[in-house]
Design a protein around this motif. Sequence first.
Motif, PDB file in Angstrom:
ATOM      1  N   LEU A 142       0.865  -1.175   0.000  1.00  0.00           N
ATOM      2  CA  LEU A 142       0.000   0.000   0.000  1.00  0.00           C
ATOM      3  C   LEU A 142       0.904   1.228   0.000  1.00  0.00           C
ATOM      4  CD1 LEU A 142      -2.834   1.261   0.202  1.00  0.00           C
ATOM      5  CD2 LEU A 142      -2.609   1.116   2.693  1.00  0.00           C
ATOM      6  N   HIS A 183      -1.027  -1.066  -4.376  1.00  0.00           N
ATOM      7  CA  HIS A 183      -2.245  -0.304  -4.139  1.00  0.00           C
ATOM      8  C   HIS A 183      -1.819   1.112  -3.795  1.00  0.00           C
ATOM      9  CE1 HIS A 183      -5.386  -3.510  -3.740  1.00  0.00           C
ATOM     10  NE2 HIS A 183      -4.291  -4.247  -3.647  1.00  0.00           N
ATOM     11  N   ILE A 205      -2.996   4.794  -2.087  1.00  0.00           N
ATOM     12  CA  ILE A 205      -3.999   5.444  -1.244  1.00  0.00           C
ATOM     13  C   ILE A 205      -3.664   6.922  -1.122  1.00  0.00           C
ATOM     14  CG2 ILE A 205      -2.807   4.878   0.924  1.00  0.00           C
ATOM     15  CD1 ILE A 205      -5.708   4.635   2.158  1.00  0.00           C
ATOM     16  N   HIS A 236      -7.189   3.887  -4.157  1.00  0.00           N
ATOM     17  CA  HIS A 236      -8.108   4.199  -3.066  1.00  0.00           C
ATOM     18  C   HIS A 236      -7.966   5.675  -2.685  1.00  0.00           C
ATOM     19  CE1 HIS A 236      -8.242  -0.175  -2.704  1.00  0.00           C
ATOM     20  NE2 HIS A 236      -6.924  -0.134  -2.754  1.00  0.00           N
ATOM     21  N   GLU A 252      -9.667   8.172  -0.130  1.00  0.00           N
ATOM     22  CA  GLU A 252     -10.517   8.058   1.049  1.00  0.00           C
ATOM     23  C   GLU A 252     -10.599   9.387   1.783  1.00  0.00           C
ATOM     24  OE1 GLU A 252     -12.065   5.177   1.809  1.00  0.00           O
ATOM     25  OE2 GLU A 252     -11.131   4.132   0.121  1.00  0.00           O
ATOM     26  N   ILE A 282      -5.053   5.069   6.512  1.00  0.00           N
ATOM     27  CA  ILE A 282      -4.002   4.264   5.882  1.00  0.00           C
ATOM     28  C   ILE A 282      -3.879   2.913   6.588  1.00  0.00           C
ATOM     29  CG2 ILE A 282      -1.507   4.073   5.470  1.00  0.00           C
ATOM     30  CD1 ILE A 282      -1.526   7.172   5.079  1.00  0.00           C
ATOM     31  N   MET A 309      -6.891   0.685   5.802  1.00  0.00           N
ATOM     32  CA  MET A 309      -6.837   0.147   4.445  1.00  0.00           C
ATOM     33  C   MET A 309      -5.789  -0.958   4.358  1.00  0.00           C
ATOM     34  SD  MET A 309      -8.085   0.053   1.395  1.00  0.00           S
ATOM     35  CE  MET A 309      -9.133   1.514   1.379  1.00  0.00           C
TER      36      MET A 309
END
Length: 148
Positions: free
Chosen positions: A9, A37, A39, A87, A89, A97, A100
């Motif tokens: 992430l 991923h 974020i 993502h 958010e 964080i 997720m």
Amino acid sequence: MPTPYRKILVAIDGSDESAQVLSRAAGVLSGNEGELHLIHVIEPLALAYGADVPMDVTDLQTGLMDQARAMASRYAAQYDIADTNVHVELGSIEKTILDMADKLEADLIAVGSHTRSGLALLLGSTARGLVPGAHCDVLAVKVDQKSS
């Protein structure tokens, strides 16, 4: 032999330093089997400026979210990251964080380290703040302010 990172992430904020963090995260990913991923967390304006915001900021908040999605999608395209792995958010930065990372069962969170501009505004203290609550490794990437 250490287990390779398979799900990372990457916390980005859209600054030039975000590209460096993403590049480093991609470099430690375990080949074709791993996945990145992204974020980007936007703090609610009421949280950032106190609950007594004297106007309705819904449209402004929606605009910020739309801009953030577009920015995150541009970064994702550079690394062939699927839209489902992007993502954006709304919430408290550190908590969002960490939540997720848990939801994704990430084995690494990559975040920019403390600088005087760019990521420092959003993620400077976040890098330090993530470590105690993280259920996985945290990579604090020391960003180079001289490159873009």
